[in-house]
Design a protein around this motif. Sequence first.
Motif, mmCIF file in Angstrom:
data_model
loop_
_atom_site.group_PDB
_atom_site.id
_atom_site.type_symbol
_atom_site.label_atom_id
_atom_site.label_comp_id
_atom_site.label_asym_id
_atom_site.label_seq_id
_atom_site.Cartn_x
_atom_site.Cartn_y
_atom_site.Cartn_z
ATOM 1 N N GLY A 103 0.800 -1.214 0.000
ATOM 2 C CA GLY A 103 0.000 0.000 0.000
ATOM 3 C C GLY A 103 0.832 1.263 0.000
ATOM 4 N N GLY A 104 0.196 2.357 -0.406
ATOM 5 C CA GLY A 104 0.846 3.656 -0.422
ATOM 6 C C GLY A 104 0.205 4.591 0.577
ATOM 7 N N SER A 105 0.484 5.866 0.418
ATOM 8 C CA SER A 105 -0.085 6.883 1.295
ATOM 9 C C SER A 105 -1.449 7.318 0.766
ATOM 10 C CB SER A 105 0.848 8.093 1.367
ATOM 11 O OG SER A 105 2.110 7.717 1.882
ATOM 12 N N SER A 145 1.210 6.537 -5.187
ATOM 13 C CA SER A 145 1.053 5.203 -5.747
ATOM 14 C C SER A 145 -0.002 5.216 -6.838
ATOM 15 C CB SER A 145 0.642 4.216 -4.645
ATOM 16 O OG SER A 145 0.329 2.951 -5.188
ATOM 17 N N ALA A 146 0.177 4.330 -7.838
ATOM 18 C CA ALA A 146 -0.843 4.166 -8.870
ATOM 19 C C ALA A 146 -2.041 3.402 -8.332
ATOM 20 C CB ALA A 146 -0.250 3.429 -10.068
ATOM 21 N N GLU A 147 -1.863 2.739 -7.176
ATOM 22 C CA GLU A 147 -2.978 2.062 -6.536
ATOM 23 C C GLU A 147 -3.910 3.082 -5.896
ATOM 24 O OE1 GLU A 147 -1.536 -0.661 -3.645
ATOM 25 O OE2 GLU A 147 -0.634 -2.020 -5.108
ATOM 26 N N GLY A 148 -5.124 2.651 -5.645
ATOM 27 C CA GLY A 148 -6.039 3.484 -4.896
ATOM 28 C C GLY A 148 -5.767 3.380 -3.405
ATOM 29 N N PHE A 149 -6.606 4.054 -2.642
ATOM 30 C CA PHE A 149 -6.563 3.971 -1.180
ATOM 31 C C PHE A 149 -8.006 3.841 -0.721
ATOM 32 C CE2 PHE A 149 -6.015 5.022 3.212
ATOM 33 C CZ PHE A 149 -4.681 4.756 3.511
ATOM 34 N N ALA A 150 -8.314 2.749 -0.036
ATOM 35 C CA ALA A 150 -9.684 2.485 0.398
ATOM 36 C C ALA A 150 -9.672 2.059 1.858
ATOM 37 C CB ALA A 150 -10.333 1.406 -0.464
ATOM 38 N N VAL A 205 -5.862 -2.684 -3.389
ATOM 39 C CA VAL A 205 -4.720 -3.268 -4.092
ATOM 40 C C VAL A 205 -4.744 -2.878 -5.571
ATOM 41 C CG1 VAL A 205 -4.334 -5.189 -2.512
ATOM 42 C CG2 VAL A 205 -5.975 -5.461 -4.383
ATOM 43 N N ASP A 206 -5.692 -2.009 -5.935
ATOM 44 C CA ASP A 206 -5.784 -1.480 -7.295
ATOM 45 C C ASP A 206 -6.556 -0.169 -7.221
ATOM 46 O OD1 ASP A 206 -5.677 -1.253 -10.121
ATOM 47 O OD2 ASP A 206 -5.835 -3.417 -10.360
ATOM 48 N N ARG A 207 -7.050 0.325 -8.348
ATOM 49 C CA ARG A 207 -7.536 1.704 -8.400
ATOM 50 C C ARG A 207 -8.906 1.916 -7.769
ATOM 51 N NH1 ARG A 207 -5.790 2.801 -14.718
ATOM 52 N NH2 ARG A 207 -3.568 2.309 -14.446
ATOM 53 N N GLY A 244 -8.179 -7.676 -7.780
ATOM 54 C CA GLY A 244 -7.598 -8.270 -6.580
ATOM 55 C C GLY A 244 -8.685 -8.391 -5.530
ATOM 56 N N THR A 245 -9.014 -9.616 -5.146
ATOM 57 C CA THR A 245 -10.096 -9.869 -4.196
ATOM 58 C C THR A 245 -9.509 -10.234 -2.842
ATOM 59 O OG1 THR A 245 -11.540 -10.639 -5.978
ATOM 60 C CG2 THR A 245 -12.147 -11.264 -3.733
ATOM 61 N N MET A 246 -9.978 -9.551 -1.798
ATOM 62 C CA MET A 246 -9.481 -9.766 -0.445
ATOM 63 C C MET A 246 -10.564 -10.436 0.394
ATOM 64 S SD MET A 246 -6.660 -8.087 -1.091
ATOM 65 C CE MET A 246 -5.777 -7.497 0.351
ATOM 66 N N LEU A 247 -10.202 -11.512 1.078
ATOM 67 C CA LEU A 247 -11.094 -12.152 2.038
ATOM 68 C C LEU A 247 -10.559 -11.832 3.429
ATOM 69 C CD1 LEU A 247 -13.549 -13.981 2.526
ATOM 70 C CD2 LEU A 247 -11.993 -15.945 2.471
ATOM 71 N N ILE A 248 -11.387 -11.153 4.231
ATOM 72 C CA ILE A 248 -10.934 -10.565 5.492
ATOM 73 C C ILE A 248 -11.858 -11.011 6.621
ATOM 74 C CG2 ILE A 248 -10.521 -8.387 6.710
ATOM 75 C CD1 ILE A 248 -10.279 -7.113 3.829
ATOM 76 N N MET A 249 -11.290 -11.563 7.679
ATOM 77 C CA MET A 249 -12.083 -11.924 8.847
ATOM 78 C C MET A 249 -11.942 -10.844 9.915
ATOM 79 S SD MET A 249 -9.772 -14.965 10.608
ATOM 80 C CE MET A 249 -11.027 -15.314 11.847
ATOM 81 N N VAL A 250 -12.828 -10.906 10.910
ATOM 82 C CA VAL A 250 -12.740 -10.027 12.072
ATOM 83 C C VAL A 250 -12.443 -10.910 13.277
ATOM 84 C CG1 VAL A 250 -13.923 -8.367 13.538
ATOM 85 C CG2 VAL A 250 -14.385 -8.401 11.070
ATOM 86 N N ARG A 251 -11.328 -10.642 13.931
ATOM 87 C CA ARG A 251 -10.937 -11.429 15.096
ATOM 88 C C ARG A 251 -10.492 -10.478 16.195
ATOM 89 N NH1 ARG A 251 -6.297 -14.710 16.765
ATOM 90 N NH2 ARG A 251 -7.096 -16.489 17.957
ATOM 91 N N ASN A 252 -11.098 -10.629 17.371
ATOM 92 C CA ASN A 252 -10.831 -9.707 18.482
ATOM 93 C C ASN A 252 -11.069 -8.261 18.061
ATOM 94 O OD1 ASN A 252 -10.039 -11.889 20.143
ATOM 95 N ND2 ASN A 252 -7.958 -11.807 19.311
ATOM 96 N N ASP A 253 -12.113 -8.072 17.243
ATOM 97 C CA ASP A 253 -12.507 -6.753 16.742
ATOM 98 C C ASP A 253 -11.401 -6.070 15.945
ATOM 99 O OD1 ASP A 253 -15.199 -6.601 17.408
ATOM 100 O OD2 ASP A 253 -14.785 -5.928 19.451
ATOM 101 N N ARG A 254 -10.589 -6.875 15.270
ATOM 102 C CA ARG A 254 -9.558 -6.371 14.362
ATOM 103 C C ARG A 254 -9.664 -7.126 13.044
ATOM 104 N NH1 ARG A 254 -5.716 -2.360 15.012
ATOM 105 N NH2 ARG A 254 -4.006 -3.747 14.409
ATOM 106 N N PHE A 255 -9.422 -6.418 11.949
ATOM 107 C CA PHE A 255 -9.418 -7.066 10.644
ATOM 108 C C PHE A 255 -8.167 -7.931 10.497
ATOM 109 C CE2 PHE A 255 -11.849 -3.107 9.433
ATOM 110 C CZ PHE A 255 -13.067 -3.751 9.292
ATOM 111 N N GLN A 256 -8.353 -9.107 9.906
ATOM 112 C CA GLN A 256 -7.241 -10.024 9.661
ATOM 113 C C GLN A 256 -7.415 -10.624 8.272
ATOM 114 O OE1 GLN A 256 -6.257 -12.715 12.912
ATOM 115 N NE2 GLN A 256 -5.726 -14.351 11.484
ATOM 116 N N LEU A 257 -6.416 -10.451 7.428
ATOM 117 C CA LEU A 257 -6.496 -10.952 6.056
ATOM 118 C C LEU A 257 -6.403 -12.469 6.033
ATOM 119 C CD1 LEU A 257 -6.546 -10.255 2.992
ATOM 120 C CD2 LEU A 257 -4.042 -10.267 3.077
#
Length: 284
Positions: free
Chosen positions: A80-82, A117-122, A143-145, A179-192
């Motif tokens: 990731g970028g800024s 970065s040429a990537e987006g920020f979300a 991970v993309d625009r 780019g598809t991300m599957l993300i769980m929530v564990r202890n109220d934190r995101f985890q890839l």
Amino acid sequence: MTSVLSRLVLACMLLPCLWMAADAQAVSFPELNSAVPGHQDVTYLDLARMVFPDLAAGANGFYDGTAPIEMRHIAGADDGGSPPATTSLSNAEVLAVKAAGRDRLAMLYDLGYGSDSAEGFAVLALYDLTGKPRLLDAANVAVDRNTSFHEPRKVSIAAGDDAIVTMSTHFNSNQGYAGTMLIMVRNDRFQLIDAIYTFDENYCAYRRTQKLAFRSLGGHKPYAPIKITVTDATVPSEESCNEAPPKATSHDISVTYHWDKAKSRYVKNSDAFEKLSAENEKRF
């Protein structure tokens, strides 16, 4: 900044619109000045200001501010970028999820291109609304625009737990990158859990697509195994082209993820998606 219209156009390019209609209640795009259901004294703008503290009403229904609070990239410190130096939002994507049996609210703010970065920020943000609203976590998931929640938006991995699905994309005249991300929530934190990269082509003679399907296998504690399948299909066209169309083909590439108690994370049974990504890069 990504408008509601551009999000809908993007979704229609990626998915049959029938899927969108069937799942319309799972994700919403409320205006930021509207009240959060069950909290008439709290607006989505109040929630957004926990991530963008100086958001203020601007022109044409948008809310403008500077960069969001500091956060990590979901894939790790080296990714990731800024964020862009300024923020302009009219809405956000909203998705209700379960985490450890508790009700949580996920909001996705697509900010467009990052500043370096040429990537987006979300920003994917997690809120607890059971009492006074609290921001529990926030991470950059781009991970993309262009980034949005992606079908099926969430996958049940336990009786009281959902994993979240996001997708980042960009297109040129004949190719689509995702780019598809599957993300769980564990202890109220995101985890890839994992990132899966796919590639579509649309030429005169044929169309080649790589579509994902998610399946929770159930029957295990604390978290169910998850099977992800990419269907790689080539469909010849009926157009008159300068090249002969290829034969119609279709095959599935599947990976199953199991919870590893010792590692406190999901692990996969195959590197098939990494091989697919490497093969796709040769066609860029």
